[in-house]
Write a protein that holds these residues in place. Structure first.
Motif, PDB file in Angstrom:
ATOM      1  N   ASP A  83      42.829  25.325  25.610  1.00  0.00           N
ATOM      2  CA  ASP A  83      42.971  24.910  27.002  1.00  0.00           C
ATOM      3  C   ASP A  83      42.490  25.991  27.964  1.00  0.00           C
ATOM      4  OD1 ASP A  83      44.086  22.537  26.146  1.00  0.00           O
ATOM      5  OD2 ASP A  83      46.156  23.209  26.434  1.00  0.00           O
ATOM      6  N   ASN A  84      42.021  25.564  29.102  1.00  0.00           N
ATOM      7  CA  ASN A  84      41.600  26.429  30.208  1.00  0.00           C
ATOM      8  C   ASN A  84      40.435  27.339  29.831  1.00  0.00           C
ATOM      9  OD1 ASN A  84      41.858  27.267  32.947  1.00  0.00           O
ATOM     10  ND2 ASN A  84      42.831  29.139  32.249  1.00  0.00           N
ATOM     11  N   THR A  85      39.582  26.887  28.931  1.00  0.00           N
ATOM     12  CA  THR A  85      38.464  27.717  28.487  1.00  0.00           C
ATOM     13  C   THR A  85      37.142  26.986  28.646  1.00  0.00           C
ATOM     14  OG1 THR A  85      39.877  28.792  26.859  1.00  0.00           O
ATOM     15  CG2 THR A  85      37.514  29.013  26.538  1.00  0.00           C
ATOM     16  N   LEU A  86      36.177  27.701  29.203  1.00  0.00           N
ATOM     17  CA  LEU A  86      34.797  27.241  29.278  1.00  0.00           C
ATOM     18  C   LEU A  86      33.971  28.137  28.372  1.00  0.00           C
ATOM     19  CD1 LEU A  86      32.534  25.522  30.650  1.00  0.00           C
ATOM     20  CD2 LEU A  86      32.333  27.408  32.308  1.00  0.00           C
ATOM     21  N   TRP A  87      33.232  27.530  27.481  1.00  0.00           N
ATOM     22  CA  TRP A  87      32.331  28.286  26.621  1.00  0.00           C
ATOM     23  C   TRP A  87      30.910  28.182  27.161  1.00  0.00           C
ATOM     24  CZ3 TRP A  87      33.695  26.560  20.942  1.00  0.00           C
ATOM     25  CH2 TRP A  87      34.846  27.244  20.522  1.00  0.00           C
ATOM     26  N   ILE A  88      30.145  29.243  26.940  1.00  0.00           N
ATOM     27  CA  ILE A  88      28.706  29.218  27.160  1.00  0.00           C
ATOM     28  C   ILE A  88      28.066  29.707  25.869  1.00  0.00           C
ATOM     29  CG2 ILE A  88      26.752  30.078  28.478  1.00  0.00           C
ATOM     30  CD1 ILE A  88      28.621  30.603  30.806  1.00  0.00           C
ATOM     31  N   ILE A  89      27.160  28.897  25.335  1.00  0.00           N
ATOM     32  CA  ILE A  89      26.466  29.243  24.100  1.00  0.00           C
ATOM     33  C   ILE A  89      24.963  29.272  24.372  1.00  0.00           C
ATOM     34  CG2 ILE A  89      25.887  28.510  21.753  1.00  0.00           C
ATOM     35  CD1 ILE A  89      28.675  27.231  21.589  1.00  0.00           C
ATOM     36  N   THR A  90      24.346  30.393  24.042  1.00  0.00           N
ATOM     37  CA  THR A  90      22.882  30.493  24.069  1.00  0.00           C
ATOM     38  C   THR A  90      22.418  30.499  22.621  1.00  0.00           C
ATOM     39  OG1 THR A  90      22.853  31.717  26.156  1.00  0.00           O
ATOM     40  CG2 THR A  90      20.893  31.880  24.766  1.00  0.00           C
ATOM     41  N   GLU A  91      21.544  29.557  22.304  1.00  0.00           N
ATOM     42  CA  GLU A  91      21.071  29.413  20.933  1.00  0.00           C
ATOM     43  C   GLU A  91      20.217  30.611  20.517  1.00  0.00           C
ATOM     44  OE1 GLU A  91      22.248  27.203  18.944  1.00  0.00           O
ATOM     45  OE2 GLU A  91      23.282  26.092  20.510  1.00  0.00           O
ATOM     46  N   ALA A  92      20.148  30.830  19.225  1.00  0.00           N
ATOM     47  CA  ALA A  92      19.444  31.989  18.671  1.00  0.00           C
ATOM     48  C   ALA A  92      17.980  32.042  19.107  1.00  0.00           C
ATOM     49  CB  ALA A  92      19.539  31.986  17.152  1.00  0.00           C
ATOM     50  N   ASN A  93      17.335  30.895  19.191  1.00  0.00           N
ATOM     51  CA  ASN A  93      15.926  30.886  19.580  1.00  0.00           C
ATOM     52  C   ASN A  93      15.731  30.960  21.096  1.00  0.00           C
ATOM     53  OD1 ASN A  93      16.503  28.301  20.505  1.00  0.00           O
ATOM     54  ND2 ASN A  93      15.241  27.267  18.982  1.00  0.00           N
ATOM     55  N   ARG A  94      16.842  31.054  21.827  1.00  0.00           N
ATOM     56  CA  ARG A  94      16.855  31.198  23.293  1.00  0.00           C
ATOM     57  C   ARG A  94      16.215  30.010  24.013  1.00  0.00           C
ATOM     58  NH1 ARG A  94      19.888  34.471  21.203  1.00  0.00           N
ATOM     59  NH2 ARG A  94      19.846  36.698  21.593  1.00  0.00           N
ATOM     60  N   SER A  95      16.215  28.850  23.361  1.00  0.00           N
ATOM     61  CA  SER A  95      15.620  27.654  23.973  1.00  0.00           C
ATOM     62  C   SER A  95      16.585  26.939  24.910  1.00  0.00           C
ATOM     63  CB  SER A  95      15.151  26.679  22.888  1.00  0.00           C
ATOM     64  OG  SER A  95      16.264  26.198  22.141  1.00  0.00           O
ATOM     65  N   VAL A  96      17.887  27.122  24.696  1.00  0.00           N
ATOM     66  CA  VAL A  96      18.864  26.397  25.509  1.00  0.00           C
ATOM     67  C   VAL A  96      20.163  27.193  25.604  1.00  0.00           C
ATOM     68  CG1 VAL A  96      19.788  25.011  23.600  1.00  0.00           C
ATOM     69  CG2 VAL A  96      19.930  24.123  25.921  1.00  0.00           C
ATOM     70  N   THR A  97      20.787  27.101  26.773  1.00  0.00           N
ATOM     71  CA  THR A  97      22.123  27.646  27.008  1.00  0.00           C
ATOM     72  C   THR A  97      22.990  26.480  27.447  1.00  0.00           C
ATOM     73  OG1 THR A  97      21.328  29.855  27.585  1.00  0.00           O
ATOM     74  CG2 THR A  97      23.483  29.216  28.455  1.00  0.00           C
ATOM     75  N   THR A  98      24.136  26.319  26.788  1.00  0.00           N
ATOM     76  CA  THR A  98      24.988  25.155  27.008  1.00  0.00           C
ATOM     77  C   THR A  98      26.367  25.558  27.511  1.00  0.00           C
ATOM     78  OG1 THR A  98      23.871  24.042  25.170  1.00  0.00           O
ATOM     79  CG2 THR A  98      25.970  23.090  25.918  1.00  0.00           C
ATOM     80  N   PHE A  99      26.836  24.891  28.569  1.00  0.00           N
ATOM     81  CA  PHE A  99      28.223  24.971  29.017  1.00  0.00           C
ATOM     82  C   PHE A  99      28.978  23.871  28.293  1.00  0.00           C
ATOM     83  CE2 PHE A  99      25.912  26.583  32.696  1.00  0.00           C
ATOM     84  CZ  PHE A  99      26.695  27.653  33.107  1.00  0.00           C
ATOM     85  N   LEU A 100      30.116  24.196  27.694  1.00  0.00           N
ATOM     86  CA  LEU A 100      30.926  23.187  27.017  1.00  0.00           C
ATOM     87  C   LEU A 100      32.373  23.643  26.922  1.00  0.00           C
ATOM     88  CD1 LEU A 100      30.419  23.325  23.180  1.00  0.00           C
ATOM     89  CD2 LEU A 100      29.414  25.008  24.673  1.00  0.00           C
ATOM     90  N   LEU A 101      33.229  22.683  26.665  1.00  0.00           N
ATOM     91  CA  LEU A 101      34.633  22.965  26.402  1.00  0.00           C
ATOM     92  C   LEU A 101      34.793  23.134  24.891  1.00  0.00           C
ATOM     93  CD1 LEU A 101      36.300  20.334  28.767  1.00  0.00           C
ATOM     94  CD2 LEU A 101      35.654  22.700  29.270  1.00  0.00           C
ATOM     95  N   PRO A 102      35.733  23.960  24.446  1.00  0.00           N
ATOM     96  CA  PRO A 102      35.891  24.181  23.007  1.00  0.00           C
ATOM     97  C   PRO A 102      36.057  22.890  22.194  1.00  0.00           C
ATOM     98  CG  PRO A 102      37.131  25.821  24.200  1.00  0.00           C
ATOM     99  CD  PRO A 102      36.613  24.833  25.227  1.00  0.00           C
ATOM    100  N   ASP A 103      36.764  21.894  22.740  1.00  0.00           N
ATOM    101  CA  ASP A 103      36.966  20.660  21.974  1.00  0.00           C
ATOM    102  C   ASP A 103      35.716  19.776  21.930  1.00  0.00           C
ATOM    103  OD1 ASP A 103      37.032  19.654  24.556  1.00  0.00           O
ATOM    104  OD2 ASP A 103      38.993  18.704  24.351  1.00  0.00           O
ATOM    105  N   GLU A 104      34.666  20.184  22.631  1.00  0.00           N
ATOM    106  CA  GLU A 104      33.396  19.447  22.579  1.00  0.00           C
ATOM    107  C   GLU A 104      32.421  20.072  21.575  1.00  0.00           C
ATOM    108  OE1 GLU A 104      32.594  17.658  26.925  1.00  0.00           O
ATOM    109  OE2 GLU A 104      32.610  19.879  26.856  1.00  0.00           O
ATOM    110  N   TYR A 105      32.828  21.164  20.948  1.00  0.00           N
ATOM    111  CA  TYR A 105      31.939  21.856  20.009  1.00  0.00           C
ATOM    112  C   TYR A 105      31.790  21.080  18.728  1.00  0.00           C
ATOM    113  CZ  TYR A 105      29.882  25.546  17.196  1.00  0.00           C
ATOM    114  OH  TYR A 105      29.048  26.277  16.390  1.00  0.00           O
TER     115      TYR A 105
END
Length: 105
Positions: A83-105
């Motif tokens: 709860d109350n967490t926003l994740w940001i993931i940048t993929e290894a190939n640096r093609s995309v950075t995604t905002f998501l909630l942990p339960d959407e992973y």
């Protein structure tokens, strides 16, 4: 449609296309996402544990995936997951950075 985002600092790595899940869009404002993205792009990984922080620092050099975690509401607890967490993931190939909630992973 492509939208450019100006990040007023020198990113430590390429962000690629920036996208967000429906949950992240609903839970945050564009201003919140922008502030978190600024932090992520300069290597402030937020509320990740010490081991994950070191892994991210090495991933900048090695070109591996990056994960940051920030509180959605800074006045409430945030463990870096759940709860109350926003994740940001940048993929290894640096093609995309995604905002998501942990339960959407």
């Amino acid at each position: 449609m492509t939208k450019s985002i100006f990040v007023p600092c020198r990113p430590s790595f390429e962000l690629g296309q920036i996208v967000a899940t429906p949950g992240a869009l609903e839970a945050t404002t564009s201003e919140q996402r922008f502030e978190c993205l600024k932090r992520h792009s300069i290597g402030d990984w937020g509320r990740v544990c010490g081991e994950d922080w070191k892994t991210n620092d090495q991933a900048v050099e090695d070109g591996n995936r990056l994960l940051s975690a920030y509180p959605i509401d800074p006045s409430k607890p945030c463990k870096g997951f759940g709860d109350n967490t926003l994740w940001i993931i940048t993929e290894a190939n640096r093609s995309v950075t995604t905002f998501l909630l942990p339960d959407e992973y």
